[in-house]
Motif scaffolding. Structure first.
Motif, PDB file in Angstrom:
ATOM      1  N   ASP A 136       0.815  -1.207   0.000  1.00 28.07           N
ATOM      2  CA  ASP A 136       0.000   0.000   0.000  1.00 28.07           C
ATOM      3  C   ASP A 136       0.855   1.267   0.000  1.00 28.07           C
ATOM      4  N   GLU A 144      -2.019   2.550 -11.659  1.00 29.04           N
ATOM      5  CA  GLU A 144      -3.448   2.761 -11.380  1.00 29.04           C
ATOM      6  C   GLU A 144      -4.357   1.635 -11.861  1.00 29.04           C
ATOM      7  N   GLN A 164      -4.154   3.180  -0.584  1.00 32.89           N
ATOM      8  CA  GLN A 164      -4.109   3.145  -2.046  1.00 32.89           C
ATOM      9  C   GLN A 164      -4.826   1.957  -2.664  1.00 32.89           C
ATOM     10  N   VAL A 183      -6.454  -0.546  -7.298  1.00 31.31           N
ATOM     11  CA  VAL A 183      -5.877   0.728  -6.853  1.00 31.31           C
ATOM     12  C   VAL A 183      -6.996   1.765  -6.775  1.00 31.31           C
TER      13      VAL A 183
END
Length: 185
Positions: A136, A144, A164, A183
């Motif tokens: 994380d 992403e 995240q 993500v």
């Protein structure tokens, strides 16, 4: 117990098991369902197999068209088994094998992000949650659109707070639970 490559260029090849009882290979049925979920996104992807054991999951990814797979395990017998299985499947040219502590290596920035990170640590030691907490905050390990997939025993399941990453899906197959993290956008 036998494990094999289910689909792709190395389909049907039986893989060697790590000697002893330090690893728990993924059952073929679970692996097949995992890759059915991933689908065609595996094509040309970069795949990381953390706590790789036999290397079965990363090898399946390569066989199904991943462009590159990195295998990380600390156990010397696992590293030898991964290398033997890569040679057996003729997939070693697209593989990187690293003998390292997964938790220590996640603390270091990574040069190129992975599209998929598969986390299958030894059971009942809370390593999966420690690994996710490190991921994380890790730099350069994912982008992403990456997916982080965790394989645990269902009894280990607990909620963890991440910044995240968010839990997007979970699937249980007998005594194996797969957690799919995406993500946060």
């Amino acid at each position: 117990m036998t494990i094999r490559v289910i689909a792709g260029s190395a389909k049907g090849r039986q893989l060697k098991l790590v000697p002893g009882d330090t690893t728990r290979p993924i059952m073929d049925r679970v692996k097949e369902n995992l890759f059915n979920i991933i689908g065609r996104d595996i094509l040309d992807s970069a795949f990381c197999d953390l706590f790789a054991g036999t290397g079965s999951v990363g090898i399946e990814a390569l066989s199904r068209g991943a462009k590159q797979a990195t295998f990380i395990d600390l156990e010397p017998r696992a590293i030898d088994t991964i290398r033997a299985n890569l040679k057996l499947t003729k997939l070693e040219e697209r593989a990187t094998v690293r003998r390292a502590d997964a938790l220590a290596i996640l603390a270091q920035p990574h040069a190129a992000p992975f599209d998929f990170i598969y986390v299958a640590p030894p059971q009942y030691k809370a390593l999966w949650s420690k690994t996710l907490e490190l991921l994380d905050t890790a730099q350069g390990w994912f982008h992403e659109d990456s997916s982080i997939i965790v394989q645990i025993d269902p009894t280990e399941r607990k909620d963890i707070t991440l910044q995240q990453l968010r839990l997007e899906d979970e699937r249980q197959y007998g005594s194996t639970l797969l957690l799919f993290y995406a993500v946060v956008q």
